[in-house]
Structures are given as C-alpha cells and as structure tokens.
Enzyme design. Structure first.
Site, PDB file in Angstrom:
ATOM      1  N   THR A 149      -2.241  16.403  26.689  1.00 44.90           N
ATOM      2  CA  THR A 149      -2.670  15.370  26.532  1.00 44.90           C
ATOM      3  C   THR A 149      -1.699  14.515  27.174  1.00 44.90           C
ATOM      4  OG1 THR A 149      -1.403  15.417  24.448  1.00 44.90           O
ATOM      5  CG2 THR A 149      -3.385  15.964  24.262  1.00 44.90           C
TER       6      THR A 149
ATOM      7  N   GLU B 192      -7.047  17.559  22.204  1.00 44.48           N
ATOM      8  CA  GLU B 192      -7.167  18.483  21.247  1.00 44.48           C
ATOM      9  C   GLU B 192      -8.795  19.416  20.706  1.00 44.48           C
ATOM     10  OE1 GLU B 192      -5.475  15.664  21.993  1.00 44.48           O
ATOM     11  OE2 GLU B 192      -3.860  15.778  21.009  1.00 44.48           O
TER      12      GLU B 192
ATOM     13  N   LYS C 226      -2.716  -5.082  10.117  1.00 41.83           N
ATOM     14  CA  LYS C 226      -2.431  -5.046   9.163  1.00 41.83           C
ATOM     15  C   LYS C 226      -2.784  -6.745   8.649  1.00 41.83           C
ATOM     16  CE  LYS C 226      -2.997  -2.181   4.886  1.00 41.83           C
ATOM     17  NZ  LYS C 226      -2.164  -1.080   4.459  1.00 41.83           N
TER      18      LYS C 226
ATOM     19  N   TRP D 248      -6.934  -4.531   6.238  1.00 39.59           N
ATOM     20  CA  TRP D 248      -7.252  -3.722   7.415  1.00 39.59           C
ATOM     21  C   TRP D 248      -8.703  -5.181   8.376  1.00 39.59           C
ATOM     22  CZ3 TRP D 248      -7.431   1.854   6.410  1.00 39.59           C
ATOM     23  CH2 TRP D 248      -6.019   2.090   6.340  1.00 39.59           C
TER      24      TRP D 248
HETATM   25  P1  ADP Z   1      -4.862  11.198  24.903  1.00 37.68           P
HETATM   26  O1  ADP Z   1      -4.578  11.241  23.611  1.00 37.68           O
HETATM   27  O2  ADP Z   1      -4.690  11.741  26.248  1.00 37.68           O
HETATM   28  O3  ADP Z   1      -5.105   9.473  25.628  1.00 37.68           O
HETATM   29  P2  ADP Z   1      -7.421  12.158  25.448  1.00 37.68           P
HETATM   30  O4  ADP Z   1      -8.969  12.051  25.910  1.00 37.68           O
HETATM   31  O5  ADP Z   1      -7.279  13.384  24.565  1.00 37.68           O
HETATM   32  O6  ADP Z   1      -6.560  11.649  25.919  1.00 37.68           O
HETATM   33  O7  ADP Z   1      -7.860  11.184  23.834  1.00 37.68           O
HETATM   34  C1  ADP Z   1      -8.461  11.058  22.973  1.00 37.68           C
HETATM   35  C2  ADP Z   1      -8.710   9.817  21.285  1.00 37.68           C
HETATM   36  O8  ADP Z   1      -9.407   8.665  22.629  1.00 37.68           O
HETATM   37  C3  ADP Z   1      -8.992   9.699  20.866  1.00 37.68           C
HETATM   38  O9  ADP Z   1      -7.935  10.148  19.427  1.00 37.68           O
HETATM   39  C4  ADP Z   1      -9.516   8.633  20.493  1.00 37.68           C
HETATM   40  O10 ADP Z   1      -8.578   7.491  19.244  1.00 37.68           O
HETATM   41  C5  ADP Z   1      -9.800   7.713  21.535  1.00 37.68           C
HETATM   42  N1  ADP Z   1     -11.558   8.010  21.828  1.00 37.68           N
HETATM   43  C6  ADP Z   1     -12.617   9.071  22.392  1.00 37.68           C
HETATM   44  N2  ADP Z   1     -13.378   8.661  22.235  1.00 37.68           N
HETATM   45  C7  ADP Z   1     -13.575   8.030  21.307  1.00 37.68           C
HETATM   46  C8  ADP Z   1     -14.647   6.652  20.703  1.00 37.68           C
HETATM   47  N3  ADP Z   1     -15.573   6.787  21.821  1.00 37.68           N
HETATM   48  N4  ADP Z   1     -14.367   5.824  20.953  1.00 37.68           N
HETATM   49  C9  ADP Z   1     -13.191   5.233  20.241  1.00 37.68           C
HETATM   50  N5  ADP Z   1     -12.062   5.892  20.407  1.00 37.68           N
HETATM   51  C10 ADP Z   1     -12.679   7.078  21.141  1.00 37.68           C
END
Ligand code: ADP
Length: 548
Positions: free
Chosen positions: A189, A335, A440, A445
């Site tokens: 990641t 993950e 916040k 929120w």
């Molecule tokens: P990195 O953590 O390397 O940026 P990831 O692709 O693993 O890459 O990112 C995952 C994150 O992307 C999620 O935890 C979330 O915050 C965001 N995410 C993924 N899909 C969506 C979605 N449909 N709507 C909102 N957030 C999303």
C-alpha cells in the site's frame, strides 16, 4: 464427520490450467501506439510456460519474489500467470510511487528478478542502483528489441530481453503442486505516512477473490465478455479482473500506457470491451471527452466498475443518461485484494431509491464480513445510522502486513480499514470519510465525501475536495477547494446556495478556494494533507462566504 469431497487446491496454477485447457479461444488484445496486438489464450499459455522455464534458468526455484514494473499488457498477464504458478511470488511494483518508496519496497520484499516494460526503462534505470537484491532484469514489450539499455548497466545485475529469454525455452513446464495457502503475490500500500506496507496474497485468497469478481453481483463475466482493466495491474491487482477474466474465458483488452481519455476511447472503439474498471478520475475525463465528441462510440460497454475513491452519483448519472454507460461503485483496499463490496441496488429499489444505493460504497460481497466500531471501541448497530470505523474480515482480507508489525491496524482478527461510515441492515456500506480526514464541527461529524459529491453535481464543477480547517468556535469547519470548468464564472456564494438544496445549513462550507487542480497522492487520490498544509501556510486564496 468429515466430508469426502476431493480437495483440489485453489491455486493460480489451477486458474492457468483451466483457462489454458478450456478457454484457449479467448484472447488478450493490447493497445499499441498505432493500433492493437493480440495473443490467443492458447498461445499465451505456451508463452507462460516459456517464461517459467526462463525464470527457473535465472535461479527462481522456490518462493523468491519476482517484481514487475509494467503497464497492463500481454507480458504483464504472462507474469501474473507464470510467477505464482511456478511457486514464486509475483510482486507488482507501482510505477507511480515516489522513487524512495519503490526502493524501500523492492529491498523489503527482496526481489530477485524484475520484469520491466521497455517504455519504463528510463525511470527504472534511476532506481536500479538502489536495489540490493535484484540480480536480473528482463526488458519486455514490442519496443524492447530496439531500446537503448545502456542505462541499465549496474554491477551484479544481468539485463536480458524478455523475448530472448522466452525464445530459448520450451513451453512445457513441470508446474509444481502447491499449497493453496502459500504466497502467490504481494502488493504494497502506498501509505500516506511511514513506509509502505506489504500485503501477501495466498493462492487461495486470489482464487476466491477472482471467483467473487466474476460473480453476477460484481463483473458478471462470461466468455462473451471482453474485459478492459484501466485500473493498473501494478496497484491492487487490477481489482482481480485479469485472473477473473482468464478463469472464465472472457477476453482481456489491455490499455498499456494509453490511459488518457482520448486514446482510451479510441482503444475502446477498436477493441470493443463489454466490461471495464477504473477510478473516478479516469471516467470523469472520459465523460468530458464523450461530451465533447458526439461521434465517440463506447456502446460496447455494458458495465463499468468504479472505485478507489468515492464515485459521485452525478458522474454515474451523466455517463448513463448521456452516454448509455452503466456504472457500479465498488469499495476495497490493497489489504482486501481489493474488492470487498459492490453497489448493485437491492431488489425493488427503483428510481431515486436505486440511485441512493448506487451512491453507497456497495453491499458486502459473499466471503466478506463487516462491522462498524464506534470511537469507544464498541461494535455499533448495523442500522445505517450509527457512524464509526469500518472493520472487515474474510478469506481475501489480510490478517497482517509482511514483516511489519502494525497492531493498530487489526482488532480481534478484524482489519481496521481507516474508513469511517455506516453499515445498513442489507450490508450496504456508506462511507463518510477516511478516519484521518473527518471534519468535526461543534462535536458533530460533517462528511467531506457528501459535500464533495454534492459539489461535483454542479455543472460548472469538475472536482471538489473538502477538508476541515481550525475554527475557534466550532473546532473545525469545512473548506471547499473547487476546480471549475474552463470558462465557467461561478462564485463561492452561488456554490453555497447550490449546496443548500441538499445539505443541512450547519454543514455548508464557509471557506472556499478556487484551485487549478486537486493535489493527488502517488496513486491518484485526493491528497488532503497537501490542501490542509497549503491552507495552514497561507498559500490558498480563501473566499469566506460567511465567517462561522
Ligand atoms: P492506498 O491505501 O495505497 O491509497 P488503496 O487502493 O488500498 O490504496 O486504498 C484504499 C482506500 O481507498 C480505502 O480505504 C478507501 O478509503 C478508499 N476507497 C476505495 N474505494 C472507495 C469508494 N468506492 N468510496 C470511497 N473510498 C474508497
């Protein structure tokens, strides 16, 4: 009592065997500078065997890591199939990470061999001297033969042409019997703070995830499909689309490096994909292109999966109503392999109700469990109201990071996603923020995601990112940074008034900044850290519609 079912291991080798034996009539089509090139799955499987033999000759005989520094194309698919099937570990390197992150990742994973696309030799050559364990580099792709490879001369590293390596080998390979729980692949990641973290996928997790991607509630693939993964194979496994397509005999159409709207639409016209997947930014650009080019033809697409960040309903509606492209939102993370939920509305949801569901992050897939945990650590009701951190568990959700203790990220066997939102009784996730981005205000929120979605529905707004800024009275108030369309003349007061139709008045942003583009992380997500810092440093020109 134990069952007597046969226990055939769920491995990438099984996907390779099945695809090769049963679906040799599928094909992979790759975009080129002036057209396309294609390889039938039968031929592809032969090349996969040659690659495995070649890698074995270079010393890959166990679970060594083999990196890829490649676009989405035929050769990358060959690596996806050969490396795990021979018992080694496919390590996809994200070409867009900052150089020091790539160095960290390659050294942390101890990659032995890296396959590099010829078009990426230049950035790769700058990194190569920093890699401590890499012994062989294979340069792939149609331009490899004529490429100048002198920049890759580094002591202790042998450079080979990928095609030469394959040409010297037989296609028959003695594929080993592997344990389905062995490592098949790994991906790091990006990590906005600290070092990137490695996630190791097992054969079993990749197999089950691929099955889930092929389901009707997801991509719903058959051999009649042609699948275009715009989402890179170097980040989050192209959302499992490559394995899922190969496994069910759907063909693949690969964009290679041509990811801008104009060449992408041209490739869609040429290769006629039925299903695609990519992040909202890509489809936002495609939408702009389609709006400006009436003759553009994307009618082959029956479904686009979209995720990686929140997918505005306005984007989905515009693509569907103006261009007939049906989009589904998906949620997941590196993950979680990554796909964990998809936004197919429930039975009976029609009209605005259906759009409501399509605006959520989707319903948990079979195999993925979810729960919402409040700030005090208690599990919240699944009522679509209680807000907290989303935690997930499941067969393709990681339980730890590779050689990296991070107990904060796990709780009682659940992965803490860092995403904040609600879960409803039907299993639909609605995210309001990432934990580190929550706003916040006066103890309540405010969802930056809701405000961004609402703003992006304005015809003059291309993109909007909302962050919290310090406020004496309310602790925090929202600041909206907006990118407007070329030539548009819209004021902060007008945008505020536009939002007032759909957003409670106490949530309306009071501070506005008009910016040329939203800063992004190395993986293309809004970089809110940078926006907060620009504000703190006084580098944003802010227009206050009302001092809170
Ligand atoms: P990195 O953590 O390397 O940026 P990831 O692709 O693993 O890459 O990112 C995952 C994150 O992307 C999620 O935890 C979330 O915050 C965001 N995410 C993924 N899909 C969506 C979605 N449909 N709507 C909102 N957030 C999303």
């Amino acid at each position: 009592m134990r069952s007597t079912m046969q226990d055939v291991p769920l491995t990438i080798g099984a996907i390779l065997r099945h695809g090769g034996e049963v679906h040799s009539d599928g094909e992979v089509v790759t975009c080129t500078a002036d057209g396309t090139r294609s390889t039938g799955y039968g031929e592809l499987v032969a090349r996969v065997g040659q690659l495995a033999n070649g890698l074995r000759r270079l010393g890959i005989d166990a679970d060594q890591r083999v990196g890829t520094f490649c676009w989405n194309n035929t050769e990358h698919l060959e690596a996806y199939l050969a490396i795990p099937s021979m018992g080694a570990v496919l390590h996809t390197l994200n070409i867009r990470l900052f150089p020091e992150q790539v160095t960290y990742i390659v050294n942390h994973a101890e990659d032995q061999v890296v396959i590099v696309d010829a078009s990426l030799v230049e950035p790769f050559a700058k990194l190569l001297p920093t890699f401590e364990t890499v012994r062989h580099v294979l340069v792939a792709g149609p331009e490899a033969a004529g490429a100048d490879l002198s920049s890759l001369q580094v002591d202790g590293v042998e450079v080979h042409l990928y095609e030469d390596v394959l040409a010297a080998e037989e296609s028959a390979f003695d594929w080993p019997e592997l344990d389905e729980r062995d490592a098949a692949a790994m991906c790091y990641t990006s990590g906005t703070t600290g070092n990137p973290k490695g996630v190791v996928y097992s054969h079993r997790s990749a197999y089950l995830h691929s099955m889930a991607v092929a389901l009707g509630i997801n991509a719903g693939l058959t051999p009649h499909d042609r699948v275009l993964p715009v989402v890179p194979m170097f980040h989050a496994n192209a959302w499992g689309l490559a394995y899922a397509a190969f496994m069910v005999g759907a063909s693949l159409t690969m964009p290679d490096r041509w990811l801008q709207a104009e060449p992408l639409v041209r490739f869609i016209e040429r290769s006629r994909p039925t299903v695609s997947g990519g992040v909202p930014t890509v489809w936002n650009d495609v939408l702009g292109h389609l709006d400006a080019h009436e003759e553009a033809d994307v009618s082959s697409l029956r479904l686009v999966l979209c995720g990686g960040s929140a997918v505005p309903v306005s984007l989905q509606r515009a693509l569907e109503e103006r261009h007939g492209v049906h989009m589904i939102q998906a949620w997941g993370m590196t993950e979680t392999s990554p796909v964990a939920s998809t936004g197919v509305p429930p039975l009976g949801a029609e009209g605005e109700d259906a759009w409501h569901y399509r605006g959520t992050q989707g319903r948990l897939l079979p195999g993925v469990l979810g729960r919402i945990v409040g700030e005090d650590g208690t599990v919240q009701p699944r009522d679509g109201q209680a807000v907290g951190e989303l935690e997930v568990r499941g067969s393709w959700v990681t339980g730890a990071y590779y050689k990296d203790d991070d107990p904060e990220k796990f709780r009682d066997g659940w992965l803490r996603t860092g995403d904040v939102g609600t879960l409803d009784p039907l299993g639909f996730i609605t995210l309001t923020d990432r934990a580190k981005d929550v706003i916040k205000s006066g103890g309540e929120w405010i969802s930056s995601v809701d405000l961004e979605n609402a703003l992006m529905a304005h015809p003059d707004v291309v993109e909007a990112a909302v962050v919290g800024i310090p406020d004496e009275k309310w602790q925090e108030r929202p600041l909206a940074s907006v990118v407007v369309r070329d030539g548009a003349d819209v004021t902060a007061a007008q945008l505020r008034e536009f939002l007032a139709d759909s957003v409670a008045s106490w949530q309306l942003p009071d501070a506005w900044a008009f910016i040329p583009e939203v800063p992004r992380t190395s993986v293309g997500k809004f970089d809110k850290k940078v926006l907060r810092k620009s504000f703190a440093d006084g580098r944003l020109e802010v227009d206050y519609t009302r001092k809170a």
